[in-house]
Scaffold this active site. Structure first.
Site, short mmCIF file in Angstrom:
data_model
loop_
_atom_site.label_atom_id
_atom_site.label_comp_id
_atom_site.label_asym_id
_atom_site.label_seq_id
_atom_site.Cartn_x
_atom_site.Cartn_y
_atom_site.Cartn_z
N GLY A 110 7.00 -11.47 -5.17
CA GLY A 110 7.83 -12.16 -4.24
C GLY A 110 8.95 -12.11 -4.73
O GLY A 110 9.90 -13.08 -3.85
N ASN A 132 11.32 -9.63 -4.24
CA ASN A 132 12.09 -9.37 -2.96
C ASN A 132 11.75 -10.69 -1.32
O ASN A 132 12.84 -10.28 -1.04
CB ASN A 132 11.25 -7.73 -2.43
CG ASN A 132 11.90 -6.47 -3.48
OD1 ASN A 132 13.23 -6.31 -3.08
ND2 ASN A 132 11.40 -6.53 -4.46
N MET A 187 0.15 -5.81 -1.81
CA MET A 187 -0.76 -4.04 -1.98
C MET A 187 -2.13 -3.99 -1.28
O MET A 187 -2.94 -4.57 -2.05
CB MET A 187 -0.91 -3.94 -3.22
CG MET A 187 0.23 -5.14 -4.08
SD MET A 187 1.01 -3.92 -4.06
CE MET A 187 0.96 -2.21 -5.81
N ARG A 188 -1.91 -3.68 -0.13
CA ARG A 188 -3.13 -3.37 0.90
C ARG A 188 -3.07 -2.34 1.53
O ARG A 188 -1.68 -1.77 1.94
CB ARG A 188 -4.02 -5.17 1.25
CG ARG A 188 -3.95 -6.13 1.28
CD ARG A 188 -5.48 -5.58 0.39
NE ARG A 188 -6.94 -5.10 1.12
CZ ARG A 188 -7.62 -4.56 0.56
NH1 ARG A 188 -7.89 -4.75 -0.43
NH2 ARG A 188 -8.55 -4.30 0.96
N ASN A 201 8.37 -1.13 5.20
CA ASN A 201 7.66 -0.96 3.71
C ASN A 201 8.28 -0.24 2.72
O ASN A 201 9.64 0.41 2.66
CB ASN A 201 6.25 0.15 3.02
CG ASN A 201 6.09 -0.09 1.32
OD1 ASN A 201 5.52 -1.06 1.24
ND2 ASN A 201 4.86 0.78 1.32
N HIS A 254 9.55 0.94 -1.61
CA HIS A 254 8.03 1.44 -2.22
C HIS A 254 9.23 2.05 -3.79
O HIS A 254 10.14 2.75 -3.13
CB HIS A 254 8.14 3.30 -1.55
CG HIS A 254 6.93 3.43 -2.78
ND1 HIS A 254 5.51 2.93 -2.87
CD2 HIS A 254 6.57 4.47 -3.29
CE1 HIS A 254 4.46 3.74 -4.10
NE2 HIS A 254 5.79 4.89 -4.19
C1 GRF Z 1 8.32 -4.09 -5.59
O1 GRF Z 1 9.00 -3.56 -6.78
C2 GRF Z 1 7.89 -3.19 -4.33
O2 GRF Z 1 9.20 -2.15 -4.22
C3 GRF Z 1 6.57 -2.27 -4.48
O3 GRF Z 1 5.60 -4.16 -5.09
C4 GRF Z 1 6.77 -4.50 -5.81
C5 GRF Z 1 7.30 -6.18 -5.50
O4 GRF Z 1 7.95 -6.88 -6.31
N1 GRF Z 1 6.26 -2.38 -3.21
P1 GRF Z 1 7.93 -8.29 -5.80
O5 GRF Z 1 6.59 -9.14 -5.76
O6 GRF Z 1 9.08 -8.42 -4.62
O7 GRF Z 1 8.34 -9.21 -6.82
#
Ligand code: GRF
Length: 191
Positions: A14, A16, A95-96, A110, A112
């Site tokens: 989390g 981000n 992650m789904r 999303n 990535h």
């Molecule tokens: C990120 O690197 C994103 O690009 C990928 O999952 C990761 C999530 O990281 N889809 P966080 O949980 O926000 O630290």
């Protein structure tokens, strides 16, 4: 002033989510006020839950393992998101694989950690680091029926140095993510 409501979906750390909260939550952009109205996770042990608690953001735990099919899980996600009536849903480490039940009903983006369309799916950072490409990158795209395949909203790359390690490469990915995801949200909600 109009209120722009955002829901964030996550499965893990989390970081981000926290970055979006710090940069956008209860802040004004143009004539709009942004609010993260809820977090949703499919993992009850996700660290993002602690972040929601810390910032007083309501959260929902919807564990996919409690649903017999992807479609039933997605139906529950869609119901929950629609009950919150957000302008945008943001997948930040969610992650789904989502079915058309989700993708046809929810406006979502999303994040990535690669230069899409390269290195779709899992372990994108490792794949991109170990490839012979001289750059790595980050993409923010609309969620569609195709995994990591929707229209790209923002994308940026960085140089892979000769002495780059997976650790230093990952750090560059992360800091680019922290820059691009809030920018993409503002771009969409400001349109
Ligand atoms: C990120 O690197 C994103 O690009 C990928 O999952 C990761 C999530 O990281 N889809 P966080 O949980 O926000 O630290």
């Amino acid at each position: 002033m109009s209120l722009k409501k955002i829901v964030v979906l996550f499965s893990g750390e989390g970081t981000n989510l926290e970055n979006i909260i710090k940069k956008l939550h209860k802040k004004s952009f143009g004539l709009d006020n942004y609010e993260i109205v809820a977090g949703i996770t499919n993992k009850k042990e996700a660290n993002g839950i602690q972040i929601c608690k810390r910032y007083d953001i309501p959260f929902y735990i919807i564990e996919h393992k409690n649903y017999p099919s992807r479609e039933e899980f997605d139906t529950k996600l869609v119901e929950t998101i629609n009950s919150l009536n957000p302008h945008l849903s943001v997948l930040a480490g969610f992650m789904r694989i989502l079915t058309p039940i989700f993708t046809k009903n929810i406006k979502a983006i999303n994040l990535h950690p690669s230069l899409l369309p390269l290195f779709r799916g899992k372990n994108a950072i490792e794949k991109s680091f170990h490839s012979d490409m001289k750059v790595g990158g980050v993409s923010v795209h609309y969620v569609s029926d195709e995994l990591d395949g929707g229209e790209i909203i923002l994308q940026e790359c960085f140089k892979k140095e000769e002495n780059e390690t997976l650790q230093s490469f990952t750090k560059k990915v992360k800091s680019l993510e922290y820059k691009l995801l809030p920018q993409a949200i503002i771009k969409i909600l400001g349109e």
